[in-house]
Design an enzyme around this catalytic site. Structure first.
Site, PDB file in Angstrom:
ATOM      1  N   LYS A  82      13.813  23.581  25.686  1.00  0.00           N
ATOM      2  CA  LYS A  82      13.388  22.778  24.548  1.00  0.00           C
ATOM      3  C   LYS A  82      13.668  21.295  24.790  1.00  0.00           C
ATOM      4  CE  LYS A  82      14.501  26.326  21.094  1.00  0.00           C
ATOM      5  NZ  LYS A  82      13.186  26.441  20.437  1.00  0.00           N
TER       6      LYS A  82
ATOM      7  N   ARG B  14      11.327  37.452  19.720  1.00  0.00           N
ATOM      8  CA  ARG B  14      10.527  38.677  19.634  1.00  0.00           C
ATOM      9  C   ARG B  14      10.916  39.685  20.710  1.00  0.00           C
ATOM     10  NH1 ARG B  14       5.244  35.115  20.260  1.00  0.00           N
ATOM     11  NH2 ARG B  14       6.719  33.725  19.233  1.00  0.00           N
TER      12      ARG B  14
END
Length: 529
Positions: free
Chosen positions: A266, A340
């Site tokens: 990030k 996920r």
């Protein structure tokens, strides 16, 4: 903070000792017959008549040493139509005036408030007065120690009051853990928080380590965790409030205790906030804290897959293919879509409980933040009745959700040349494609997914965790008790709650416990953004 509920008239309230007093004034009181002559009512009516208290929920008027009133500081706050949302707004505005005086005890006069409005006042006051102190050496703790709600008939609103106090405990536990820095909220420390909860009646916990998870074949979960020195933990909480044969509701909370994005790292700006990427896990802990206090006649299982997402030499790489517990293979196209990956294995694990409903909660996508902002969480569900029940619970709890689509066409982007699926599907409809990924692991189960990336955290001046969606989840579970009473679980695949095969706490857990979490943590216990 302690809450108390009392039946008190305005006269009695005025003569009760407290550091401060908040008078909630609904619009209907402006036109009511002037039957009361107590100092509070006379003062309020005079303020309205002189137009010193404008109309509108949240409008306030402060007074000091009001004649005939024992509390030194008094705030009169309009609460509009007296609805829960208007009461919440009034309490928030009033506390902004009261907090400077750092009152230790507070009276709240809410004579005409309904049960739902009383609950809103309790939760708003707790939320507004919350102070984080766990990692501050000289922090001032919350000044408010006790709040007493004075109502016309305590018996009539006691049940709603008790629910609100329990929800408040759960929200504050969720806030506490989501606010803690990553080095003070590791997977091992989350497991210890769960063990503290398991000391409560009807609550038990199993904690699985890396070897246990490997034996289960949770290859997707293991792949995310392999880049971190912190060992993963798979936490299995159980609340047994009903017969063992009654099918449980299973809650699955994403527990990424820090998310760097992995190899798909990030940007540095605001990466510190990625400590809240375990907001789903925190909400499961908070919900169990509320269940332990309320003791509803329902079985609930909480599953928390927890690890860090780090970018070291062992970390999973873009293009790697991993095998999930379900046997389906996944091409990891973006390592920052890690939530996920840990959730899909937990959803497969949940099948063994044959749940009446399966709900996962995750700070899953930045796309959901763009779509819904910080007002409503994203709600996805494969059954209309489940979606409606969760949406209704959110409205009732002032913790709203908005149903999002699950059309099969959205899954087209998940196709992969080298595996059964990819873990991302491009920028468009990112929250929906993430949900479609998870749906591949739930089969025919009644399943819902709550994307809380926009509502679990606030940035800017109010920076910190919100504790959402604990109110929604608790309301849903209590509503489920009523639904279950009307419709026996016979056709829902009821099975006893099985025990997870957990190894003894590994040495890493013992080391974490030795670090001695703060008192607040013991008492209580976004990634792919």
């Amino acid at each position: 903070m302690d809450f108390e509920l009392k039946t008190l008239t305005p006269h009695q309230t005025a003569s009760t000792v407290a550091d401060a007093l908040l008078v909630l004034w609904p619009d209907a009181a402006d036109q009511a017959a002037p039957a009361l002559d107590d100092p509070l009512t006379l003062w309020a009516r005079g303020a309205v008549a002189d137009e010193d208290l404008p109309a509108g929920a949240g409008q306030c008027l402060a007074a000091h040493r009001l004649p005939g009133v024992k509390p030194r500081r008094v705030v009169l706050a309009r609460c509009g139509d007296g609805s829960p949302s208007q009461v919440r707004k009034a309490v928030q505005a009033a506390w902004a005036l009261l907090k400077a005086g750092q009152p230790k005890t507070l009276l709240v006069l809410a004579s005409a408030a309904s049960g739902a409005a009383v609950a809103a006042a309790v939760q708003a006051l707790a939320d507004a007065s919350y102070v984080y102190t766990a990692t501050k050496s000289q922090a001032k703790p919350r000044s408010l120690h006790k709040a007493t709600l004075a109502v016309a008939d305590a018996t009539a609103v006691r049940s709603a009051f008790a629910r609100a106090v329990a929800v408040t405990r759960g929200v504050e536990l969720a806030k506490e853990w989501a606010n803690r820095p990553g080095n003070h909220a590791t997977p091992s420390l989350l497991a210890e928080a769960a063990r503290q909860l398991a000391k409560q009646p009807r609550v038990s916990v199993d904690v699985l380590g890396p070897k246990d998870v490997a034996k289960l074949g949770m290859g997707a979960f293991l792949a995310v965790a392999q880049g971190s020195e912190e060992p993963l933990r798979f936490i299995v909480l159980k609340y047994q409030g009903a017969a063992k044969s009654s099918a449980p509701v299973v809650l699955v909370g994403k527990g990424i205790t820090f998310d760097t994005g992995g190899i798909s790292i990030k940007p540095a700006a605001e990466m510190d906030e990625m400590k809240f990427d375990m907001g789903g896990a925190a909400s499961v802990l908070g919900t169990f804290a509320a269940l332990a206090e309320l003791q509803p006649a329902l079985n609930v299982v909480g599953l928390i897959p927890s690890c860090e997402n780090m970018p070291d030499g062992r970390a999973v790489k873009p293009g790697d293919v991993v095998t999930s517990m379900s046997g389906q293979t996944i091409e990891v196209l973006n390592t920052d879509a890690e939530g996920r990956l840990i959730l899909c294995d937990a959803l497969t694990y949940a099948e063994r409980f044959k749940p009446r409903a399966l709900i996962d909660i995750a700070t899953l996508t930045g796309a959901c933040v763009i779509a819904l902002g910080g007002v409503r969480c994203g709600l996805f569900a494969n059954h209309d009745d489940l979606a409606a029940a969760l949406a209704d619970a959110g409205q009732a709890a002032l913790d709203p959700a908005w149903r999002m689509p699950l059309d099969d066409d959205y899954a087209e982007g998940l196709k992969s040349h080298f595996a059964d699926m990819g873990n991302v599907a491009g920028r468009q409809a990112g929250a929906v494609t993430a949900a479609k990924f998870l749906q591949k692991f739930v089969g025919q189960q009644r399943w819902a997914h709550l994307d809380i990336a926009g509502v679990a955290w606030k940035s800017g001046a109010a920076k910190g965790a919100t504790g959402r969606p604990v109110p929604l989840l608790v309301q849903y579970l209590l509503d489920e008790v009523d639904r279950q009473a009307l419709q026996p679980a016979a056709g829902l695949g009821a099975q006893p709650i099985k025990s997870a095969k957990a190894a003894k706490p590994p040495k890493s857990d013992k080391a974490a416990v030795a670090a001695k979490p703060t008192k607040a943590g013991k008492a209580a216990g976004a990634g792919s953004r």
